[in-house]
Design an enzyme around this catalytic site. Structure first.
Site, PDB file in Angstrom:
ATOM      1  N   GLU A 225       0.842  -1.200   0.000  1.00 25.64           N
ATOM      2  CA  GLU A 225       0.000   0.000   0.000  1.00 25.64           C
ATOM      3  C   GLU A 225       0.870   1.240   0.000  1.00 25.64           C
ATOM      4  OE1 GLU A 225       0.949  -0.645   4.326  1.00 25.64           O
ATOM      5  OE2 GLU A 225       0.093  -1.977   2.832  1.00 25.64           O
ATOM      6  N   ASP A 226       0.256   2.366  -0.234  1.00 23.72           N
ATOM      7  CA  ASP A 226       0.942   3.650  -0.203  1.00 23.72           C
ATOM      8  C   ASP A 226       1.212   4.077   1.240  1.00 23.72           C
ATOM      9  OD1 ASP A 226       1.143   4.078  -2.880  1.00 23.72           O
ATOM     10  OD2 ASP A 226       0.125   6.028  -2.859  1.00 23.72           O
ATOM     11  N   GLN A 227       2.126   5.030   1.362  1.00 24.24           N
ATOM     12  CA  GLN A 227       2.399   5.605   2.678  1.00 24.24           C
ATOM     13  C   GLN A 227       1.142   6.232   3.275  1.00 24.24           C
ATOM     14  OE1 GLN A 227       6.068   7.771   2.947  1.00 24.24           O
ATOM     15  NE2 GLN A 227       5.265   9.251   4.407  1.00 24.24           N
ATOM     16  N   SER A 229      -1.966   5.284   2.656  1.00 23.85           N
ATOM     17  CA  SER A 229      -3.098   4.345   2.714  1.00 23.85           C
ATOM     18  C   SER A 229      -3.297   3.780   4.110  1.00 23.85           C
ATOM     19  CB  SER A 229      -2.858   3.174   1.750  1.00 23.85           C
ATOM     20  OG  SER A 229      -2.750   3.616   0.421  1.00 23.85           O
ATOM     21  N   LYS A 348      -3.233   3.191  -8.569  1.00 22.43           N
ATOM     22  CA  LYS A 348      -3.047   4.520  -9.169  1.00 22.43           C
ATOM     23  C   LYS A 348      -2.976   4.428 -10.686  1.00 22.43           C
ATOM     24  CE  LYS A 348      -0.995   7.005  -5.296  1.00 22.43           C
ATOM     25  NZ  LYS A 348       0.184   7.749  -4.804  1.00 22.43           N
TER      26      LYS A 348
END
Length: 380
Positions: A225-227, A229, A348
């Site tokens: 996941e993203d930072q 998220s 994304k």
């Protein structure tokens, strides 16, 4: 099959030329006689032919094994384990003298001096500690160097599995490696491969090193996941392999560290060798340059009909299924999209349409970007 009477004359010839200790003399004949103790056989033969001076082969090394046993005890003082094995490095001159006697007297099918030293050290350590000698799959492996009188211990790696919930944004999944060693482990990072603990990986590593000791921790993530998220629900599964742990059995319970909630922690045999298939429920917040037509949003329901094709820069092509779609318009230029999808869908890129077909932008016929995305649940 040899008999005791048959080996006595050969033993006599050897002892006339070479003085040997009980261990080295007995070793030359114990296997053909199916005897377990080299030393007892050597003593018996020496009684017949008289005691010897300093051993030609080992230089009375067997009389000093207690010194090396102490080195093993010191090396293992901080470790907890049940089974062990021993490896040795012996001076080449000792091996050469042993080989020359076996060759000269045509003695075949017997243990080498190195094998005997290794076996004897294993017996001594086992007797002293009640630990089990296991040459095949030991918890810990000693390497005793008789050349420089040193001893090193390496314990077999252990693997943990668990899940983490990340309920705060701004926390990356992976930890930056130590600048000095690029993650291999050095004195600067205390051989951990990382110097900071400000990520999911760092938080879990910190707990592991505290509980088990060890050097580096190698993670296998089930997705990422993203930072920014969140990871909610029952959390994201992970596996972590701990190198050279001091402890092997530790009571594990659900815990929170650096706002990361850890659960289902348990020892497993190994990390999965192949990528595990999993399904994620994801909430995506999407915005567009131009106002979003509500009628166009209905087209998103068709995402469940055909696979999403993902192209990588390497040329690899993969397909990901979307099983469920829900959407909600939250402003003129933004909406949320909840999907249940196969793991590995690059969110994304899926929104923009960057080498992912069909992408959200193309379906809605307007340029869209992902503002943020959260994982509501992950099922393996």
């Amino acid at each position: 099959m040899s008999t005791y009477l048959e080996i006595v004359p050969i033993a006599g010839k050897i002892l006339k030329k070479y003085p040997l200790c009980d261990n080295c003399l007995g070793r030359l004949f114990s296997k053909p006689l199916h005897l377990s103790s080299n030393k007892l056989l050597g003593k018996k033969l020496h009684k017949k032919f008289g005691s010897s001076e300093k051993c030609y082969v080992c230089k009375n090394l067997f009389d000093n094994l207690n010194y090396f046993l102490k080195l093993m005890m010191n090396a293992s003082s901080n470790y907890s384990f049940t089974t062990f094995s021993v490896g040795t490095t012996v001076k080449p001159s000792i091996v050469d003298r042993d080989d020359s006697i076996r060759s000269e007297f045509k003695l075949k099918g017997i243990d080498s001096i190195k094998t005997d030293i290794t076996k004897e050290l294993g017996r001594l350590y086992s007797r002293k500690t009640k630990k089990i000698l296991d040459p095949v799959d030991p918890d810990a492996t000693f390497t005793v160097n008789f050349k420089d009188e040193s001893c090193q211990l390496r314990s077999k790696s252990i693997t943990l599995s668990g899940r983490y919930v990340k309920s705060q944004r701004g926390f990356p999944q992976k930890q930056k490696s130590c600048d000095n060693c690029s993650g291999k482990g050095c004195r600067i990072c205390n051989f951990h491969g990382i110097t900071e603990y400000d990520s999911v990986e760092g938080s879990i590593s910190k707990l592991i090193f505290k509980k088990f000791g060890g050097t580096t921790a190698k993670f296998t993530w089930i997705g990422g996941e993203d930072q920014s998220s969140l990871v909610l629900g029952s959390g994201r599964p992970f596996f972590v392999k701990i190198q050279n742990p001091l402890k092997r059995k530790v009571r594990l319970s659900d815990t929170t560290i650096n706002t990361i909630n850890l659960s289902n922690l348990k020892l497993v045999y190994e990390s999965p060798k192949k990528s595990l298939k999993f399904v994620s429920t994801i909430k995506i917040t999407i915005s567009s340059e131009s106002p979003i037509n509500s009628k166009h949003l209905k087209k998103l329901k068709d995402l469940t009909l055909n696979p999403i094709v993902v192209y990588e820069k390497s040329g690899k092509r993969s397909e990901k299924r979307i099983f469920q779609v829900k959407y909600k318009k939250i402003s003129k230029n933004a909406f949320t999209l909840n999907i249940k999808a196969e793991g590995g869908l690059p969110i994304k890129r899926f929104v923009i349409g960057d080498d992912v077909a069909p992408g959200i932008s193309k379906i809605l016929d307007t340029s869209c970007v992902c503002q943020e995305f959260d994982f509501l649940d992950i099922v393996v």
